[in-house]
Design an enzyme around this catalytic site. Structure first.
Site, mmCIF file in Angstrom:
data_model
loop_
_atom_site.group_PDB
_atom_site.id
_atom_site.type_symbol
_atom_site.label_atom_id
_atom_site.label_comp_id
_atom_site.label_asym_id
_atom_site.label_seq_id
_atom_site.Cartn_x
_atom_site.Cartn_y
_atom_site.Cartn_z
ATOM 1 N N ASP A 67 -4.027 -2.598 -23.329
ATOM 2 C CA ASP A 67 -3.538 -1.912 -24.525
ATOM 3 C C ASP A 67 -3.739 -0.393 -24.505
ATOM 4 O O ASP A 67 -3.650 0.257 -25.533
ATOM 5 C CB ASP A 67 -4.159 -2.511 -25.784
ATOM 6 C CG ASP A 67 -5.680 -2.571 -25.736
ATOM 7 O OD1 ASP A 67 -6.303 -1.605 -25.256
ATOM 8 O OD2 ASP A 67 -6.241 -3.583 -26.171
ATOM 9 N N ARG A 91 -3.274 4.552 -27.073
ATOM 10 C CA ARG A 91 -3.722 3.204 -27.443
ATOM 11 C C ARG A 91 -2.601 2.574 -28.241
ATOM 12 O O ARG A 91 -2.099 3.156 -29.192
ATOM 13 C CB ARG A 91 -5.006 3.309 -28.294
ATOM 14 C CG ARG A 91 -5.481 2.022 -28.924
ATOM 15 C CD ARG A 91 -6.060 1.093 -27.860
ATOM 16 N NE ARG A 91 -6.849 0.014 -28.400
ATOM 17 C CZ ARG A 91 -6.376 -1.081 -28.962
ATOM 18 N NH1 ARG A 91 -5.086 -1.245 -29.107
ATOM 19 N NH2 ARG A 91 -7.193 -2.017 -29.386
ATOM 20 N N ASP A 140 -4.620 -5.868 -29.653
ATOM 21 C CA ASP A 140 -5.891 -5.795 -28.946
ATOM 22 C C ASP A 140 -5.851 -6.842 -27.841
ATOM 23 O O ASP A 140 -5.684 -8.030 -28.117
ATOM 24 C CB ASP A 140 -7.045 -6.077 -29.904
ATOM 25 C CG ASP A 140 -8.408 -5.914 -29.250
ATOM 26 O OD1 ASP A 140 -8.545 -5.032 -28.377
ATOM 27 O OD2 ASP A 140 -9.322 -6.664 -29.605
ATOM 28 N N THR A 141 -5.968 -6.384 -26.613
ATOM 29 C CA THR A 141 -5.975 -7.317 -25.489
ATOM 30 C C THR A 141 -7.416 -7.543 -25.043
ATOM 31 O O THR A 141 -8.280 -6.700 -25.271
ATOM 32 C CB THR A 141 -5.149 -6.776 -24.303
ATOM 33 O OG1 THR A 141 -5.712 -5.540 -23.863
ATOM 34 C CG2 THR A 141 -3.690 -6.570 -24.698
ATOM 35 N N GLU A 144 -10.709 -7.526 -22.827
ATOM 36 C CA GLU A 144 -11.221 -6.447 -21.977
ATOM 37 C C GLU A 144 -11.107 -6.791 -20.493
ATOM 38 O O GLU A 144 -11.265 -7.938 -20.089
ATOM 39 C CB GLU A 144 -12.677 -6.148 -22.322
ATOM 40 C CG GLU A 144 -12.875 -5.600 -23.719
ATOM 41 C CD GLU A 144 -12.120 -4.314 -23.986
ATOM 42 O OE1 GLU A 144 -12.040 -3.454 -23.077
ATOM 43 O OE2 GLU A 144 -11.600 -4.154 -25.103
ATOM 44 N N ARG A 150 -7.776 8.877 -28.857
ATOM 45 C CA ARG A 150 -6.552 8.397 -28.209
ATOM 46 C C ARG A 150 -5.403 8.433 -29.209
ATOM 47 O O ARG A 150 -5.596 8.157 -30.391
ATOM 48 C CB ARG A 150 -6.726 6.965 -27.705
ATOM 49 C CG ARG A 150 -7.830 6.814 -26.676
ATOM 50 C CD ARG A 150 -8.060 5.365 -26.305
ATOM 51 N NE ARG A 150 -8.563 4.610 -27.450
ATOM 52 C CZ ARG A 150 -9.033 3.370 -27.383
ATOM 53 N NH1 ARG A 150 -9.055 2.729 -26.231
ATOM 54 N NH2 ARG A 150 -9.467 2.749 -28.463
#
Length: 166
Positions: free
Chosen positions: A44, A55, A60-61, A63, A103
């Protein structure tokens, strides 16, 4: 031959100014409207050749960096990389320009396809909402996640414990 009126000249000049402004309008109040992706950080986040870190809004992917490798994180990173790395992308900003890490927050599109939505639809990401960023499209992304979850796509079928579930 009729003389050109002052109003006609003014309207033509204003039209030319608008054309020039639209042609140069790849910048927004938040940052660039487009750029070439130099590298993908994870599922992401990406870095543009100009140095900006971006971002993706509303997703949300799992980690895949910093020694933390969650279920389906590598797959999300690789999917993102296959779509954007080395490619020219368009950026569209939401209600907030940056996150707490500095970001840029954006919807990222390549070849007319929005990557944020693809990540949610294909099960590479969960919805991640931090007010106010993305508020206008939150329900759309929640529906995409719900559909992927019901179909067992991506992380919803591969992970016994979904790392980004609430």
């Amino acid at each position: 031959m009729r003389p050109v009126s002052g109003w006609r000249v003014l309207f033509v000049a204003l039209g030319l100014v608008l054309i020039v402004l639209c042609a140069c309008g790849s910048e927004s109040a938040c940052g660039p409207g487009a750029g070439v992706v130099s590298r993908v950080v994870d599922g992401d986040t990406l870095v543009l050749q100009s140095g900006e870190r971006v971002r993706y809004l509303l997703v949300d992917t799992p980690e895949s960096t910093g020694g933390k490798h969650e279920c389906f994180g590598s797959e999300a990173r690789d999917f993102n990389r296959s779509l954007v790395e080395g490619r020219n992308v368009r950026l569209e900003y939401g209600e907030a320009c940056t996150d707490r890490y500095g970001r840029l927050l954006a919807y990222v599109s390549v070849d007319g396809r929005e990557v944020n939505a693809l990540l949610a639809r294909e099960g590479y990401a969960c919805v991640y909402y931090v007010a106010p960023a993305g508020g206008s499209r939150r329900s759309e992304f929640e529906a995409l996640e719900s559909s992927a979850r019901r179909a067992g796509r991506g992380l919803w079928g591969a992970c016994s414990a979904v790392p980004c579930s609430r």
